[in-house]
Design an enzyme around this catalytic site. Structure first.
Site, short mmCIF file in Angstrom:
data_model
loop_
_atom_site.label_atom_id
_atom_site.label_comp_id
_atom_site.label_asym_id
_atom_site.label_seq_id
_atom_site.Cartn_x
_atom_site.Cartn_y
_atom_site.Cartn_z
N GLU A 104 4.02 4.11 10.60
CA GLU A 104 5.11 3.92 9.63
C GLU A 104 6.11 5.04 9.85
O GLU A 104 5.71 6.20 10.04
CB GLU A 104 4.53 4.00 8.20
N HIS A 160 2.25 11.08 5.56
CA HIS A 160 0.93 10.75 4.99
C HIS A 160 0.08 9.99 5.98
O HIS A 160 0.59 9.44 6.96
CB HIS A 160 1.06 9.96 3.69
N HIS A 196 -2.91 3.49 8.58
CA HIS A 196 -1.72 3.89 9.33
C HIS A 196 -1.40 5.37 9.15
O HIS A 196 -1.95 6.03 8.26
CB HIS A 196 -0.50 3.02 8.96
CO CO Z 1 2.34 4.44 4.12
#
Ligand code: CO
Length: 134
Positions: free
Chosen positions: A130, A7, A79
């Protein structure tokens, strides 16, 4: 090491308004909000055919994204999340290469009930990364 883009995350000042924008104006499928107190955020996921967009709102008094929202009051890209098969092996390889892991270096359980880690933006082209174990 990294696999699919899991994502992209966008910090928003108003989760309902952001959800409505993606649902009503862009025609996307949007999940209900979920509070993640351990991460200091409330999340909504926009589900696209090939990936997801995570909409983030600060939760609690010392949310890690509160400062980001102060600097970017209308919201902004926060992010990118890449999938890895073994988060501990990925972490150890990155540490050996000189990369910095945020927090105490141990994975936390993320929004999809899977272990996640965050990598220092200065080590990754100015972007917070991440990693999520799939
Ligand atoms: Co995230």
């Amino acid at each position: 090491m990294i696999g699919k883009l899991n994502h992209l995350a966008i910090v928003v000042p108003d989760l309902e308004a952001a959800s409505a924008t993606y649902r009503d104006n862009l025609g996307a499928s949007v999940t209900a909000p979920v509070d993640l107190p351990e991460h200091g955020v409330t999340t909504v996921f926009v589900e696209l055919p090939n990936t997801k967009i995570e909409l983030l709102l600060p939760l609690g008094t010392d949310s890690p994204i509160a400062k980001f929202l102060e600097k970017n009051p209308s919201g902004g890209m926060h992010h990118v999340c890449y999938e890895v098969e073994d988060i501990i092996a990925a972490r150890d390889t990155l540490i050996a290469a000189g990369a910095r892991i945020l927090g105490n270096g141990e994975p936390k359980i993320g929004a999809h009930n899977k272990p996640v880690l965050f990598l220092h933006p200065k080590d990754f082209c100015g972007t917070l990364v991440e990693l999520e174990q799939i």
